[in-house]
Structures are given as structure tokens and as C-alpha cells.
Design an enzyme around this catalytic site. Sequence first.
Site, short mmCIF file in Angstrom:
data_model
loop_
_atom_site.label_atom_id
_atom_site.label_comp_id
_atom_site.label_asym_id
_atom_site.label_seq_id
_atom_site.Cartn_x
_atom_site.Cartn_y
_atom_site.Cartn_z
N GLY A 164 0.73 -1.81 -0.18
CA GLY A 164 -0.42 0.03 0.13
C GLY A 164 0.74 1.24 0.40
N SER A 165 0.43 2.53 0.60
CA SER A 165 1.26 3.69 0.41
C SER A 165 2.69 3.72 1.72
CB SER A 165 0.00 4.58 1.29
OG SER A 165 -0.87 4.77 0.22
#
Length: 654
Positions: free
Chosen positions: A291-292
Amino acid sequence: MIDKWEKWARVRMRFVALLFVGFFIAATGRAFYLQVLDNDKLVKIAEKQHQKSIPLTPSRGGIYDRNNAPFAVSIEMDSCYAETRNMENISEAATQLAPALGYSREELEAKLKGAKNFVWLARRMPPEQAKKVKALDLEGVGFVKESRRFYPNSQVAAHVIGFTGVDPSGLEGVEKKYDNIILGNTGYLVTERDALGRDIALKKGSEGKAGSKGSNVVLTLDKNIQYIAEKELTKTIEKNGAKAGIAIVMEPDTGRVLAMANYPSFNPNNVKELTPGAVRNRAIADSFEPGSTFKIFLVAAALEAGVIRPGDSFNCENGSCNMYGRTIHDTHKYGALTVPQVLKYSSNIGAAKIGQRLGSQRLFTALTGFGFGEKSSIDLPGEVSGMLRPQEKWYGIDLATISFGQGVTATALQLTAAVSAVANGGNLMKPYLVDRIVDDEGVVLQQYGPQVKRRVISPETAKTVAHMLEGVVAEGGTGTGAAVDGYRVAGKTGTAQKVEGRSYSASKRIGSFIGFVPVDKPRLAIMVMVDEPTANVYGGVVAAPAFSAIAQQTLCYLNVPPDKNIKKKAAPVPEKVTPQAEQAVVEGVTVEGADAGAMPNFRGMSMRQVLRVMEQRGLNVKLQGSGRAVEQNPPPGARITTQDQVWVRFVPSA
């Protein structure tokens, strides 16, 4: 004619006499060869035919943390055997032995009356049981010392240490990876056998050979930091109703792993009922979409390539952007964001546009440089490499999604090592767990140390990214929960959908936070991953607070001075602790609150001392600040209930 026959008879007699002489000389020579020249060899062959070796469990070397606190030790225990031919009354012996050994009388009697004269009754008996059997003083019952593996810290670092089998070869973790170093040589007992190969008795004048102990392994793990990581990870998982979790603490400059925690855990002293999944070290064996958190390495690569500058602005199109026929969303509607703001607010659209500037080939090269798509080669079994497809197999939307951590998988260890490269000025270090191999005298047989795998970014780029990541933890960022009182923190949140089959789950998420502290001279890189939280799914909510708690307590434990010009909450001046009280704590005895269910008096103690008491008493206490303890809740001597918020506050000593 007579003379002819007499002559022939004398010839035959002489021939026979010579033949007998020849046979006599040959027999004498053969006897001399067998009894004198080849005697030793034949004796050994005869002994092998009339003796049998019974193997004894070899002793394993110990496994210790970096401060020589034991994680795994081998202890000598009594194994009990019986020589049935030396027993006057087997039935009577079985009647007396059965209660002490935990057999039924019938079962034990059948075992003793079997074909073998030598039979094991119990291997590696508990001391109380051995004492009971010895007290019977039965003829034909003997004892020999064998080694048994014991893990004194129970679940602490269980997935890293691993465990052994009955033989006792290492089956998981360090026990398996360094089995040939830790495992000693097998000892044996010698029994005599009859012509039919049946055991008669232990050979007189020989008690066999005791097994030799293997070498000791000293790890980079710190037991206290490991305890902190596991404690805070457990609290986080239970609070958020999550399925599982990981926490890793690493020294950015060296690659030394100080803690590697997994939830759920297990007790290596009792592995009979465990399933393979329970002992899997998720930190290295599970890969997931980051993810981020991946935006750290995207921005680092783009800055290094010179395709962006910190002040560059990207239009995030109010939270919805069409790329390659697909729509990319942000959790909030943003307009123009600078590069630091793309990280601070974790904009997927901003990351995708930075990825477009960088290009797929340069992004792929940068990610492989940071160690993604390859094993870190940590000294543990079971590591996976994660998944980073070759650049030529990226199609359409792949560049955009990989830029914000979708369509690629990594392990928690890979992410920790990669962020450590940003923290230490640009060098990707090889993570390692074993510091040295030593013998029982403390002589170092093999020393390990930091290894630089490669430089991935320049010191200038690393410093720039680090200062950008401070904004993530600052007010308004997605990772404010990771803030550590008195220290500057750099980090990044991550929230990723889990893949189920060929599509993303609508409800299952992985929340994570990864970062380092202090920013200018990082001592710790910490990764926290929470798998399938239910109370809240965002990494900034579920994982960042655990990062903060682990960092706060570990920095205090390591006596890392707070950053200057950082505002801290006011606290009363600490009282001086007396030498008597200091000694009492070191010995595990608190001055007040000796009752096991009461709150100890932590006032005036260092964080190291408080952690030691917490471990000994099984307390779960939140630690705040650094220095000496000045305030606590509940007060000393008060009963601790499940509803209490138990904490200790520290301030630097004057």
C-alpha cells in the site's frame, strides 16, 4: 620286488611326513597371524558382534540475546532404563515402578517381560519423577544423563528461535538454520549381546560415552526490546480485533534485527499440538501488498533520478482521476499538492503522477535496488522474495498502481530494510540475526557484522525524503498517532486491500506503519503490520500507535537522548533512588507492593529496571517519557484490576 615296494613305502612316508610338517607350519603361521599380528582387528570385530551401542540424546549449544540473556538452553535430565535379567521379581518391580512412571502395572510388566533385556523406561524425566524412581532403589533399574531443550522465556521470540524435535534436530527458526553448529555429537551406552543378538546387560567397566555439546549462538536480538515489541503488538491486535500482526525493530546503520515479533505466537516448550501455520514466521514468510508505505521509495527514486523536486506540484483532481481507462481514487478530495504533501496526505493520484514522470523502467530499477523482488538473505529459514514482476510485463495501469503499492508484494522485513536505507543515508544493509558463534569458554569461533549490499540513493536524497516523512507524523498528516514524545519521527502509513482469489476483498485490509527515529541520527527503524483489523482499517489508526509505543519504550531503554527544542509535557522532579532500592530492583524485589497482584513502586527507577520488574511480574504497563520514573497509576501497593489504565511516567534525571 620287495626292495622295490619297501623303497616306495619309505618315499610315501617321507611325503606324508613332509605334508604334515607343511600343514603344521601353515597352521602355526596362521595362528601367529591371527593371535598376534591381527589380534586388535579381530577383537574389535568380535566386540561389534557381541556389543550394541544405544544412542543418547546429544546436547545442543545455547542461544542467547545480544546481552547474553538465554533464549534456548539444554539442561541435563535423568533417563531411566531397566536391565530385566538383573531383576529378581519383574512383577513386583512393575508394581512399584508403575505409579512413579505413569504406567499401568500391566502395561509396565508387559514391557519389562519383552524379549529385550535392556529397555528404556522414561527419557529425560522431570526431577521430581526421577527422585521418586531413585528412592525405590530397585535392582536392575539404572539412570543416565541426557539433554533436553528448554526455552526459559516461553513465547518471547518463539518464531525467531524456533524449536527442536525429539531427536533433537532443529525444526524451525535459528534452531534449524544453525542446526549443524548448535547440535553436539551423540553419546551412547554399550550393552553386551548373546549369540542370538539379544541384549544381556550393560558392558561391565564401560558406561559408554557422553554426548559433546555444540557451539553457542549469540543473536542481535535484545530480549527487552523483543518483549516490548511483542507486548505492544499483542495489545494492538486485541484492541483492533485483528487476525494477525508483525512488528520489527532494526538498527538502520547496521541491519541488526533487535526485535522480530509475530502474533499469534506459541510456546516452544509445548509444540505437540501446534499446526504448521502457528509456527510460521510471518515477518519473512508472508508477503503482502504494502500500500502507501511504497510511496517512500517512489519519491526517493524520483528525487534521485531528478524528475521531481520537493516544490513540484501535482493536480490531484479532487480525489478522482482516470488513467489508462481506470479510475484512481484518494480517500479525500485534494487539489494541487506538493511532493511532501503527497506523502503527508497519502495521495494515490499524486503518487501515480510522480510514477508517470519517473517511468516504469526507472521505477523498476529503483525498487529492485531497494531489495524488492529478492530475498534479503537473512539468516533464517523460510524467507520468501515477494512479487515484483519484470518491467517488461507491466501493462497499462501497472505503473500507476505499483507507484502506490498495489500489484506488488513484499515482506515486512524487506520493507524494514528498505526504509532503513533511507534512514541511514542511502545504503541497503543486509539484515542479520546472528552476531557471533562462541564456545562454552566464551571464545569467539565466528563473528558476523554489518554488510552493505549496495547504495540505492544519495545521502542528499535520503535526507530530503526523511524530512518529508516528518510531515506524515506532524499535525494534519495521516500518521500523527506515530509521534513519540521528545523525538522527531519520520514514517509512512499504509492501508492496503487484501487479495482474495483474483480480486480485492471488499472488507479485508492490512494496516501498517513504517518509519524511523530520531530523524537526524536514526537509531531505530520500526515496521508494524496489522492483518485484517475490524475496529478500524487505516494504518494511521491501527499501526501508528503501536509504532509510537514501541519506539518510546525502546528509546528510553537504550538511553537515547531526546531531540533538542522538542516540547515535552511538564513533570515533577524525580526523587533520588537509594542504593538499597536500586539493588532490590536489580534482584527482582520491589521496595513496595510485593504482593503479586499489587502495583509495585516504580518511583525513581530507570526504564530498564521497570521493564525487568514488568517481565518478572507479568505486568502490562504503558511507559511514557524517558529517564527516571516520577509518576505511576495505580499508586504503589494498590490492587491492579483489568479496568485500570496502568502507566509509568519518566523524566530525564537532573
